[in-house]
Design a protein around this motif. Structure first.
Motif, PDB file in Angstrom:
ATOM      1  N   THR A   4       0.864  -1.179   0.000  1.00 42.68           N
ATOM      2  CA  THR A   4       0.000   0.000   0.000  1.00 42.68           C
ATOM      3  C   THR A   4       0.901   1.229   0.000  1.00 42.68           C
ATOM      4  N   ALA A  43      -7.437   5.941   2.627  1.00 38.27           N
ATOM      5  CA  ALA A  43      -7.191   5.469   1.265  1.00 38.27           C
ATOM      6  C   ALA A  43      -5.735   5.079   1.077  1.00 38.27           C
ATOM      7  N   LYS A  47      -5.094   1.254   0.149  1.00 39.32           N
ATOM      8  CA  LYS A  47      -5.014   1.014  -1.301  1.00 39.32           C
ATOM      9  C   LYS A  47      -3.639   0.525  -1.708  1.00 39.32           C
ATOM     10  N   ARG A  49      -0.444   0.484  -3.877  1.00 39.14           N
ATOM     11  CA  ARG A  49       0.227   1.591  -4.522  1.00 39.14           C
ATOM     12  C   ARG A  49      -0.005   1.575  -6.036  1.00 39.14           C
ATOM     13  N   THR A  50      -0.324   2.741  -6.596  1.00 38.67           N
ATOM     14  CA  THR A  50      -0.430   2.856  -8.048  1.00 38.67           C
ATOM     15  C   THR A  50       0.897   3.380  -8.566  1.00 38.67           C
ATOM     16  N   TYR A 110       1.316  -4.385 -13.474  1.00 38.99           N
ATOM     17  CA  TYR A 110       0.196  -3.498 -13.137  1.00 38.99           C
ATOM     18  C   TYR A 110      -0.663  -3.171 -14.354  1.00 38.99           C
ATOM     19  N   ASN A 113      -3.343  -0.486 -14.719  1.00 37.23           N
ATOM     20  CA  ASN A 113      -3.473   0.029 -13.363  1.00 37.23           C
ATOM     21  C   ASN A 113      -2.327   0.934 -12.945  1.00 37.23           C
ATOM     22  N   LYS A 150      -3.650   3.353 -17.016  1.00 37.82           N
ATOM     23  CA  LYS A 150      -4.992   3.681 -16.570  1.00 37.82           C
ATOM     24  C   LYS A 150      -5.359   5.079 -17.044  1.00 37.82           C
ATOM     25  N   LEU A 207      -3.864   9.673  -7.080  1.00 37.24           N
ATOM     26  CA  LEU A 207      -3.403   8.499  -6.347  1.00 37.24           C
ATOM     27  C   LEU A 207      -4.310   8.178  -5.168  1.00 37.24           C
ATOM     28  N   THR A 208      -4.769   9.228  -4.462  1.00 38.33           N
ATOM     29  CA  THR A 208      -5.573   8.947  -3.280  1.00 38.33           C
ATOM     30  C   THR A 208      -7.010   8.594  -3.628  1.00 38.33           C
ATOM     31  N   ASP A 210      -8.134   7.661  -6.559  1.00 34.91           N
ATOM     32  CA  ASP A 210      -8.217   6.628  -7.567  1.00 34.91           C
ATOM     33  C   ASP A 210      -9.147   6.999  -8.715  1.00 34.91           C
ATOM     34  N   ARG A 211      -9.230   8.277  -9.017  1.00 35.29           N
ATOM     35  CA  ARG A 211      -9.998   8.716 -10.178  1.00 35.29           C
ATOM     36  C   ARG A 211      -9.398  10.023 -10.655  1.00 35.29           C
TER      37      ARG A 211
END
Ligand code: HEM
Ligand code: SF4
Lengths: 364, 234
Positions: A4, A43, A47, A49-50, A110, A113, A150, A207-208, A210-211
């Motif tokens: 995360t 988050a 979540k 990590r992206t 990923y 993602n 993404k 990142l936080t 996710d959009r």
């Protein structure tokens, strides 16, 4: 097992206290309420990590320079530890094949993602030969890297609009990202460079939460590009009053009057400079006494002089603006009318004489 | 509906005078209000781009630019409302009310008349023709330099106007697409300003042609736009 964000940060030596501070700072800079802070914290704790891959095309690295100078050291540390882990030609330790392998690895692991942040743009002329990385054209690397992403962040005016390398006549055909990559969400963050806090703000938001943030018609995040410089400029009072600087060293300049007549592009430029300012709020162009150049607007290099409000028109091929062309049209029309009227009067007089003459001839 | 002067003139010259009602009252009212608004818009608009010399003293004591822009925007709203009303009148008014919106592009005789008018203005024809409605050449000019341009000015104008209110909202929904379409705010300003010069050039040309025709062609033009009656003096 993917980590995360929180785990990554802790591993990077960031304390929980700093982490929470960062969360509240982020909430504030994004204009969210205090209630958003625990949500952000949660988050980041839960979540996975992206990863972010940061590519560099034709550019000057001013975006990176701006980014690493984000006002609050905490923001910088946190965001950098989130980012640099993966790929950024100018900031990472890895080099050569090792570095290029990272992209492949992230793409694999990923898929669909990860985020791609692009600084600069690909030149398309001569099969993209004007920007070669790892022995092949940047445009290929860009397309491949973005294929499984993404979303894509286009950093700065280069990636968003083309900027100086795309200025007329654009010999390398430098092309903005959204003209090369299609079918993926693209976020334009224009500016030359964009404000550091705007950049970190956009990354943290994505990142936080996710959009992607809410975008305007030109794909810019509304929260930072929703208003013009002019709308929040502290010299606006002088604009409305009709108090202008007319020369760089006049009395009005000393008094800090509006720079409109010196070509300030604040009225036609969307950015957050007048509210967030630069270098941690130290100053910004208008505050330093120079008009805005409009660096975050499409094609700002091709809009004529930085020092005229009424700007150039290139369609006419010469250095001209609306007033020179419009004035010429108006004067031309006036001259044509005068000439036409003169000819009309002359021909009337002549035909008048003819009428008289014929009348005289036919008279008994 | 002949003026005293016209009747006298007709009697003196022994010529036949007859007149036809062409322009209805709302159209004539719109014409003159619109002309006034165009001048106001051009002057205030010019001063928006190239403001008056700077004022000194405290900012709080003045509102110069504010007033100039205020005048421009009030006139702009009236201009736009007038344009909408005029468009409405094209549907309900007589056939002359439709002229400046619907040009008979497919009509060959009309094009021949345009050509004739061109020759007349180039002094290649010695006697002018008379028209009940608009002169075809004038109509062509009116269509491109008024009808099309007026809608262009309204769109670019409102495109710039809704920038003040920012993203979101009705204004942005209606006109927010204009600025990105033209390649940015700066470009929109440029086109809007250039449009002003073209509109003004047309206005001057229009006034000249009207006076000239009035004098030379033996049918009324200027008084027609005042009284509504087209007079033919032969
Ligand atoms: C006959 C019609 C019009 C003429 C001749 C005209 C003329 C002008 C001119 C010359 C400018 C200055 C442009 C520049 O140098 O930046 C201007 C600005 C402007 N006009 Fe118009 N205009 C017309 C109609 C309209 C309409 C219908 C609107 C709608 C609201 C409008 C709104 C504006 C706005 C918002 C600005 C920019 C003001 C600013 O930047 O502070 N105009 N106009
Ligand atoms: S200095 Fe520039 S941004 Fe500020 S009020 Fe004047 S024109 Fe607008």
């Amino acid at each position: 097992m993917t980590e995360t964000f929180y785990e990554v940060l802790r591993r990077q030596g960031i304390t929980r206290r700093s982490f929470l501070k960062f969360c509240s700072l982020t909430a504030t800079s994004l204009g969210l309420s205090a209630a958003a802070m625990p949500k952000i914290a949660q988050a980041l704790e839960t979540k996975p990590r992206t990863p972010v891959l940061w590519l560099h095309g034709l550019e000057c690295t001013c975006c990176s320079e701006s980014f690493i100078r984000s006002a609050h050291p905490l923001t910088r540390d946190v965001v950098l530890s989130m980012l640099s882990l993966d790929y950024d030609d100018t900031l990472m330790a890895a080099a050569g094949h090792q570095a290029e392998a990272i992209i492949e690895m992230v793409k694999e692991k990923y898929r669909g993602n990860y985020l791609v942040a692009v600084e600069g743009n690909p030149p398309l002329n001569n099969d993209g030969m004007f920007c070669i990385q790892g022995g092949r054209p940047f445009v290929e690397k860009l397309k491949e890297t973005c294929a499984d992403a993404k979303a894509i962040i286009a950093w700065g005016s280069c990636a968003s609009y083309g900027c100086v390398q795309a200025a007329r006549p654009n010999p390398t055909r430098a092309t903005p990202i959204d003209k090369v990559i299609t079918g993926k969400p693209i976020i334009n963050v224009p500016g030359c460079p964009p404000i550091a806090e705007v950049m970190t703000g956009v990354v943290t938001y994505m990142l936080t939460f996710d959009r992607i943030p809410e975008l305007d018609r030109q794909k810019r995040p509304k929260m930072f590009y929703g208003q013009r410089i002019h709308d929040k400029c502290y010299r606006r009072g002088h604009f409305d009053a009709g108090q202008f600087v007319e020369a760089w060293d006049d009395e009005s300049a000393k008094k800090g009057f509006c720079l409109y007549k010196m070509g300030c592009k604040g009225p036609s430029t969307y950015n957050a400079c007048s509210s967030m300012r630069w270098n941690g709020g130290v100053s910004w162009p208008v505050q330093s006494g120079h008009g805005c150049l409009g660096c975050s607007e499409d094609g700002f290099w091709d809009r004529g002089s930085f020092y005229d409000h009424v700007t150039g028109i290139h369609q006419f091929g010469i250095e001209a603006d609306a007033d020179t062309i419009g004035g010429a049209v108006a004067i031309g029309t006036g001259a044509a009318i005068a000439a036409h009227a003169a000819v009309t009067v002359l021909s009337r007089i002549r035909s008048g004489r003819q009428v008289q003459e014929t009348a005289a001839e036919t008279a008994p | 509906m002949l003026s005293q002067h016209d009747i006298q003139e007709a009697e003196q010259s022994g010529h036949q005078v007859y007149s036809v009602y062409v322009f209805e009252a709302p159209l004539r009212a719109w014409h003159w209000v619109n002309a006034l608004l165009m001048v106001i818009l051009a002057v205030s608009g010019y001063l928006i781009g190239k403001p008056l010399p700077t004022l000194t003293g405290e900012a709080a004591d003045h509102y110069m630019m504010g007033y100039v822009r205020f005048v421009h925007f009030i006139a702009a709203y009236l201009f736009a409302a007038g344009l909408v009303a005029r468009l409405y009148w094209a549907f309900v008014g007589n056939r002359h009310a439709r002229q400046i919106f619907l040009l008979p592009f497919a009509d060959k005789t009309w094009w021949r008349e345009v050509l004739f008018e061109l020759r007349w203005y180039l002094f290649l024809e010695s006697t002018p023709k008379k028209y009940l409605g608009h002169n075809p050449m004038a109509l062509l000019m009116m269509f491109f330099f008024f009808t099309v341009l007026a809608f262009g000015m309204t769109l670019t104008g409102f495109g710039l106007y809704v920038e003040f209110t920012g993203a979101g909202g009705v204004g942005d929904f209606l006109f927010g697409w204009v600025v990105p379409l033209l390649g940015g705010s700066q470009q929109t300003h440029m086109w809007h300003r250039l449009g002003m010069w073209f509109m003004m050039s047309f206005a001057v040309l229009h006034v000249y042609a009207a006076i000239r025709e009035e004098v030379l062609s033996k049918h009324s033009l200027i008084s027609t736009m005042i009284s509504g009656w087209r007079m033919f003096k032969d």
